[in-house]
Design an enzyme around this catalytic site. Structure first.
Site, PDB file in Angstrom:
ATOM      1  N   GLU A 123      48.067  37.444  15.636  1.00 23.94           N
ATOM      2  CA  GLU A 123      49.220  37.619  16.437  1.00 23.94           C
ATOM      3  C   GLU A 123      48.694  37.944  18.169  1.00 23.94           C
ATOM      4  O   GLU A 123      47.510  37.989  18.330  1.00 23.94           O
ATOM      5  CB  GLU A 123      49.971  38.881  16.227  1.00 23.94           C
ATOM      6  CG  GLU A 123      49.385  40.280  16.166  1.00 23.94           C
ATOM      7  CD  GLU A 123      49.573  41.443  15.170  1.00 23.94           C
ATOM      8  OE1 GLU A 123      50.074  40.900  14.142  1.00 23.94           O
ATOM      9  OE2 GLU A 123      49.326  42.502  15.573  1.00 23.94           O
ATOM     10  N   LYS A 125      47.558  38.996  21.555  1.00 25.85           N
ATOM     11  CA  LYS A 125      47.157  40.349  22.192  1.00 25.85           C
ATOM     12  C   LYS A 125      47.823  40.318  23.613  1.00 25.85           C
ATOM     13  O   LYS A 125      47.566  39.759  24.322  1.00 25.85           O
ATOM     14  CB  LYS A 125      45.626  40.253  22.385  1.00 25.85           C
ATOM     15  CG  LYS A 125      45.040  41.338  22.845  1.00 25.85           C
ATOM     16  CD  LYS A 125      43.485  41.416  22.803  1.00 25.85           C
ATOM     17  CE  LYS A 125      42.839  42.850  23.314  1.00 25.85           C
ATOM     18  NZ  LYS A 125      43.269  43.366  24.414  1.00 25.85           N
ATOM     19  N   ASP A 127      49.130  41.785  27.093  1.00 19.95           N
ATOM     20  CA  ASP A 127      48.185  42.485  27.915  1.00 19.95           C
ATOM     21  C   ASP A 127      49.183  43.510  28.875  1.00 19.95           C
ATOM     22  O   ASP A 127      49.752  43.164  29.853  1.00 19.95           O
ATOM     23  CB  ASP A 127      47.738  41.186  28.847  1.00 19.95           C
ATOM     24  CG  ASP A 127      46.571  41.660  29.768  1.00 19.95           C
ATOM     25  OD1 ASP A 127      46.069  42.904  29.669  1.00 19.95           O
ATOM     26  OD2 ASP A 127      46.470  40.783  30.579  1.00 19.95           O
ATOM     27  N   TYR A 236      53.156  46.497  17.050  1.00 17.32           N
ATOM     28  CA  TYR A 236      52.313  45.624  16.086  1.00 17.32           C
ATOM     29  C   TYR A 236      51.448  46.507  15.150  1.00 17.32           C
ATOM     30  O   TYR A 236      50.810  45.889  14.433  1.00 17.32           O
ATOM     31  CB  TYR A 236      51.442  44.884  17.092  1.00 17.32           C
ATOM     32  CG  TYR A 236      50.696  45.643  18.211  1.00 17.32           C
ATOM     33  CD1 TYR A 236      49.736  46.570  17.886  1.00 17.32           C
ATOM     34  CD2 TYR A 236      51.191  45.426  19.460  1.00 17.32           C
ATOM     35  CE1 TYR A 236      49.136  47.497  18.951  1.00 17.32           C
ATOM     36  CE2 TYR A 236      50.477  46.175  20.456  1.00 17.32           C
ATOM     37  CZ  TYR A 236      49.571  47.172  20.135  1.00 17.32           C
ATOM     38  OH  TYR A 236      48.967  47.866  21.202  1.00 17.32           O
ATOM     39  N   LYS A 324      39.559  37.148  22.095  1.00 11.42           N
ATOM     40  CA  LYS A 324      40.108  36.680  23.491  1.00 11.42           C
ATOM     41  C   LYS A 324      39.956  35.363  24.204  1.00 11.42           C
ATOM     42  O   LYS A 324      39.031  34.657  23.561  1.00 11.42           O
ATOM     43  CB  LYS A 324      39.367  37.712  24.501  1.00 11.42           C
ATOM     44  CG  LYS A 324      39.242  39.188  24.323  1.00 11.42           C
ATOM     45  CD  LYS A 324      39.927  39.969  25.792  1.00 11.42           C
ATOM     46  CE  LYS A 324      39.363  41.254  25.747  1.00 11.42           C
ATOM     47  NZ  LYS A 324      39.722  41.726  27.171  1.00 11.42           N
ATOM     48  N   CYS A 418      33.994  36.875  68.701  1.00  8.17           N
ATOM     49  CA  CYS A 418      33.412  37.501  67.391  1.00  8.17           C
ATOM     50  C   CYS A 418      34.109  38.798  67.112  1.00  8.17           C
ATOM     51  O   CYS A 418      33.820  39.835  67.867  1.00  8.17           O
ATOM     52  CB  CYS A 418      31.902  37.573  67.796  1.00  8.17           C
ATOM     53  SG  CYS A 418      31.057  38.600  66.308  1.00  8.17           S
ATOM     54  N   CYS A 421      30.931  41.472  67.712  1.00 12.41           N
ATOM     55  CA  CYS A 421      30.200  41.833  69.048  1.00 12.41           C
ATOM     56  C   CYS A 421      31.270  41.225  70.304  1.00 12.41           C
ATOM     57  O   CYS A 421      30.780  41.578  71.483  1.00 12.41           O
ATOM     58  CB  CYS A 421      28.911  41.170  69.279  1.00 12.41           C
ATOM     59  SG  CYS A 421      28.781  39.348  69.277  1.00 12.41           S
ATOM     60  N   CYS A 434      29.521  32.658  65.856  1.00  8.46           N
ATOM     61  CA  CYS A 434      29.430  33.606  67.147  1.00  8.46           C
ATOM     62  C   CYS A 434      28.363  33.255  68.009  1.00  8.46           C
ATOM     63  O   CYS A 434      27.240  32.893  67.450  1.00  8.46           O
ATOM     64  CB  CYS A 434      29.165  35.028  66.483  1.00  8.46           C
ATOM     65  SG  CYS A 434      28.569  36.181  67.686  1.00  8.46           S
ATOM     66  N   CYS A 440      24.430  40.270  68.662  1.00  5.43           N
ATOM     67  CA  CYS A 440      25.594  40.633  67.770  1.00  5.43           C
ATOM     68  C   CYS A 440      24.977  41.433  66.438  1.00  5.43           C
ATOM     69  O   CYS A 440      23.937  40.705  65.974  1.00  5.43           O
ATOM     70  CB  CYS A 440      26.184  39.090  67.128  1.00  5.43           C
ATOM     71  SG  CYS A 440      27.354  39.537  66.029  1.00  5.43           S
TER      72      CYS A 440
HETATM   73  S1  IVH Z   1      46.056  46.356  17.080  1.00  4.49           S
HETATM   74  C1  IVH Z   1      43.689  49.597  15.199  1.00  4.49           C
HETATM   75  N1  IVH Z   1      47.429  44.505  18.060  1.00  4.49           N
HETATM   76  O1  IVH Z   1      44.630  45.541  22.590  1.00  4.49           O
HETATM   77  C2  IVH Z   1      44.399  48.513  15.795  1.00  4.49           C
HETATM   78  N2  IVH Z   1      46.409  45.754  19.605  1.00  4.49           N
HETATM   79  O2  IVH Z   1      41.759  45.922  23.146  1.00  4.49           O
HETATM   80  C3  IVH Z   1      44.927  48.685  17.207  1.00  4.49           C
HETATM   81  N3  IVH Z   1      46.930  44.968  21.838  1.00  4.49           N
HETATM   82  O3  IVH Z   1      44.407  49.032  22.943  1.00  4.49           O
HETATM   83  C4  IVH Z   1      45.223  47.682  18.014  1.00  4.49           C
HETATM   84  N4  IVH Z   1      48.253  43.324  21.580  1.00  4.49           N
HETATM   85  O4  IVH Z   1      46.507  48.013  23.578  1.00  4.49           O
HETATM   86  C5  IVH Z   1      46.660  45.476  18.313  1.00  4.49           C
HETATM   87  N5  IVH Z   1      48.816  42.452  18.633  1.00  4.49           N
HETATM   88  C6  IVH Z   1      48.090  43.496  19.065  1.00  4.49           C
HETATM   89  C7  IVH Z   1      48.103  43.970  20.427  1.00  4.49           C
HETATM   90  C8  IVH Z   1      46.874  44.851  20.678  1.00  4.49           C
HETATM   91  C9  IVH Z   1      47.623  44.142  22.612  1.00  4.49           C
HETATM   92  C10 IVH Z   1      46.176  45.888  22.778  1.00  4.49           C
HETATM   93  C11 IVH Z   1      46.045  47.180  22.421  1.00  4.49           C
HETATM   94  C12 IVH Z   1      44.566  47.812  22.047  1.00  4.49           C
HETATM   95  C13 IVH Z   1      43.706  46.918  22.886  1.00  4.49           C
HETATM   96  C14 IVH Z   1      42.464  46.747  22.094  1.00  4.49           C
END
Ligand code: IVH
Length: 679
Positions: A123, A125, A127, A236, A324, A418, A421, A434, A440
């Site tokens: 899924e 991640k 931000d 999540y 990532k 400048c 100076c 300059c 300077c």
């Molecule tokens: S699971 C034990 N799922 O990423 C599992 N984290 O670098 C805990 N995050 O601190 C996290 N999307 O804030 C999980 N789909 C996702 C996420 C997610 C973002 C963040 C979360 C965590 C950080 C870890």
């Protein structure tokens, strides 16, 4: 029926209806009614609650608007640590993760896992910032930030203002009596930009990026401010749930959604690690088009019993991984454009940024190179920009991000004087200088640092900080003053004690014994770096000869073009520079001349250019380079018509092809050896 009871029924019906529309609008993004129709329902509820205040309950949609400000956010201990994730960016590391999971599972379950299908849920991640939500008997009772993973901040009333957060869970699919879930709070990009626009208009400071905006908005003492901020939530993970929880993570996400919680919609159940890698690539391709920021995907072993078998380390689970995306550009705001002055007097515009993290490094300034570049990218104070880390160190502004409706500052102009100076600024093409030279302080500091650097006089302990003090205290007004420093003077500077002062003085004295090329390089003549300094030293042998050479003579030297020749000539013609050199020599600077001056039999490769490709059997690259240079030749990295020889070792690549194409002579290693020692 009694009036009050009837009102109570209507209130409940209205709440249920409003919740349903909230969910359709904020979670499903599929509204069924117009904003006006929604407002009518909402007003009817507010009016009824005003008439019967004792019927108001905390889970009423009217109670999301925020409460009076707090003095501070209370600390709460999480019932279970909120772990973080191990993160990786390479394909190989994901494969290694899969191998590790199989190995550990085989051990834990005591059976062969090599050929077993392991499903992974993958899924986005998100931000933003991680939160813990507690529901009791289907009602939202507490929410906290992650904090240090053990203890976070109580942001319950702030979280209540998020429309995508259900205050009560959907009872159709009975939720556990007590449910702790984890999710991410973040901001959509368009909402973020609009928020920043509003902030700037009100004279408030803009947020550097959506993540900071989300964190700043959620961690408010005044929840009425949070209520105005466009925060969204995605859940999540169930951290604890009394009773039965679904057997897989995939089903768990479905359950979260069924209870009315916003769960990831973009997700894939992968039956192999290759599928995981493919999904990562798919999402990365979509990334720019997403309405919010994600910085990778999260890979989770799907079976919860296997998750439990794998367990966790002290800070992260063994069953999940953050995969990532390659580090990239981050958005921030240009707070100011400063102009820095380098050792040769070049003025460089520098963007002072609202600090932002790019690929794990906090960046607060970025070079804008020169005036043309600023104009081309059209960067002005107050602009929103994307910064990237070019290579590893010097951050650059990739581009400006236009913000609809923004009111922009005037275009940037280089100053006439400048900034350090006050001397007049001269212009050469895109570059501004300059004219103050050693008068300077910025140029003086730059030249001292350069003089003392490893490649030049190599004076240990004479770094940026000490140089700054020496110049600012007026102890050094020009280079030779360095050699007249005394211990007493040094001791008066901050950070110097008896021992450190002696060490520095010794290092300065030692540097008097140097070679011609180092000395030349140390003078800081424009265009004269280490290599050209060596060429000059070899060709002319003495400082006097170099200083006496006219432009024609210089230009006739292999590798010295018209620009370098002009730069040398004007440097040595300048009376001030001649005086500095004379003083240095008078102070006892011994410039040792190369042992084998021009024309000797020991310089058989004079003027020849070499390129090495492939691996040599008997020599390292550096050693080979030194052998060539000691004999007057030069080593470059790419093949051109100017190349005299390409030395091809084992597994030589494209450079060899290029040499053949251009008709450049190709040598084997032994032919190269033979060339070094002519009989
Ligand atoms: S699971 C034990 N799922 O990423 C599992 N984290 O670098 C805990 N995050 O601190 C996290 N999307 O804030 C999980 N789909 C996702 C996420 C997610 C973002 C963040 C979360 C965590 C950080 C870890």
């Amino acid at each position: 029926m009694e009036k009050r009871a009837k009102a109570g029924q209507r209130i409940e019906a209205l709440r249920k209806e409003i919740r349903r529309h909230d969910h359709l609008y904020y979670v499903k993004a599929k509204p069924e009614i117009s904003d006006q129709a929604y407002d009518r329902l909402f007003r009817e509820l507010t009016d009824l609650e005003a008439a019967y205040p004792d019927l108001i309950t905390l889970d009423s949609p009217t109670q999301r608007v925020g409460a009076p400000p707090l003095d501070e956010l209370a600390k709460v201990a999480h019932e279970r640590p909120m772990l973080s994730l191990d993160s990786i960016t390479d394909r190989e590391e994901v494969l290694a993760f899969d191998k590790r999971v199989r190995r550990e599972l085989a051990k834990e379950l005591d059976r062969e896992m090599e050929a077993e299908t392991i499903h992974y849920t993958v899924e986005p991640k998100y931000d933003g910032l991680s939160v813990e939500l507690v529901y009791e008997a289907g009602r939202f009772v507490r929410g906290a930030t992650r904090g240090d993973g053990q203890i976070g901040e109580d942001v319950t009333i702030n979280l209540r203002t998020l429309r995508s957060l259900p205050l009560t869970l959907n009872a159709d699919l009975a939720p556990p009596a007590r449910l702790v879930v984890r999710g991410e709070v973040y901001m959509r990009l368009d909402d973020f930009q609009a928020l920043n626009r509003r902030m700037t208009e009100r004279g408030e400071e803009a947020f550097a990026n959506p993540r900071n905006a989300a964190a700043g908005s959620l961690r408010q003492l005044d929840s009425r401010i949070t209520a105005e901020r466009p925060l969204v939530l995605t859940c999540y993970e169930t951290m604890t749930g009394s009773g039965e929880l679904p057997p897989t993570h995939w089903d768990e996400l479905d359950a979260l959604a069924a209870w009315g919680l916003p769960a990831p919609t973009q997700r894939r159940l992968c039956a192999s690690i290759d599928d995981v890698i493919a999904f990562h690539a798919d999402i990365e391709a979509e990334r720019e088009g997403l309405p919010f920021e994600i910085d990778g995907v999260v890979v989770k072993v799907n079976r919860r019993d296997w998750q439990a078998a794998l367990g966790e380390k002290s800070r992260s689970p063994r069953w999940a991984l953050a995969f990532k995306f390659a580090p990239r550009k981050e958005m921030t705001v240009v707070q100011d454009i400063a102009v820095s002055v380098g050792r040769t007097g070049t003025l460089t515009p520098l963007a002072l940024l609202k600090p932002v993290e790019v690929g794990g490094v906090t960046i607060s300034r970025a070079t804008l190179h020169n005036a043309d570049e600023v104009a081309r990218k059209d960067i002005r104070v107050g602009d929103t920009v994307k910064v990237e880390r070019a290579g590893d160190v010097i951050p650059a502004i990739a581009e400006r991000v236009p913000v609809a409706g923004e009111r922009r500052a005037e275009p940037f102009r280089m100053p006439d004087a400048c900034p350090v100076c006050g001397s007049a600024v001269a212009r050469e093409g895109a570059y501004y200088y300059c004219s103050g030279q050693a008068a300077c302080p910025a140029q003086l500091k730059g030249s001292l640092e350069h003089f003392a650097s490893k490649q030049a006089l190599n004076i240990d302990g004479l770094g940026e900080k000490t140089v700054a003090q020496l110049v600012e205290q007026g102890l050094v007004r020009e280079l030779p003053d360095l050699y007249e420093l005394t211990k007493d003077r040094l001791l008066a500077l901050e950070g110097f004690a008896d021992k450190s002062a002696s060490l520095l003085l010794n290092a300065i004295q030692r540097s008097k014994q140097t070679t011609l090329d180092r000395f030349l390089m140390g003078l800081g003549i424009r265009q004269v770096g280490r290599h050209i300094a060596k060429v000059l030293a070899r060709r002319f042998g003495t400082l006097d000869a170099i200083m006496a050479a006219d432009r024609d003579t210089l230009e006739n030297v292999h590798e010295i073009g018209p620009e370098i020749a002009a730069s040398l000539e004007s440097f040595f013609r300048e009376e001030r520079n001649r005086r500095v050199i004379r003083r240095l020599l008078d102070l006892g600077m011994m410039v040792e001349e190369p042992t084998r001056p021009e024309g000797g039999a020991a310089r058989p490769l004079e003027g020849k250019t070499f390129v090495f490709t492939g691996g040599l059997a008997t020599l390292g690259r550096d050693a080979a380079k030194r052998l060539v240079e000691d004999r007057g030749g030069r080593v470059t990295s790419s093949v051109s018509k100017q190349t005299d020889y390409v030395v091809a070792g084992a597994e030589a690549g494209s450079k060899l092809e290029e040499a053949r194409r251009l008709g450049v002579r190709v040598l084997t290693e032994s032919e190269f050896r033979a060339l070094l020692e002519p009989s």
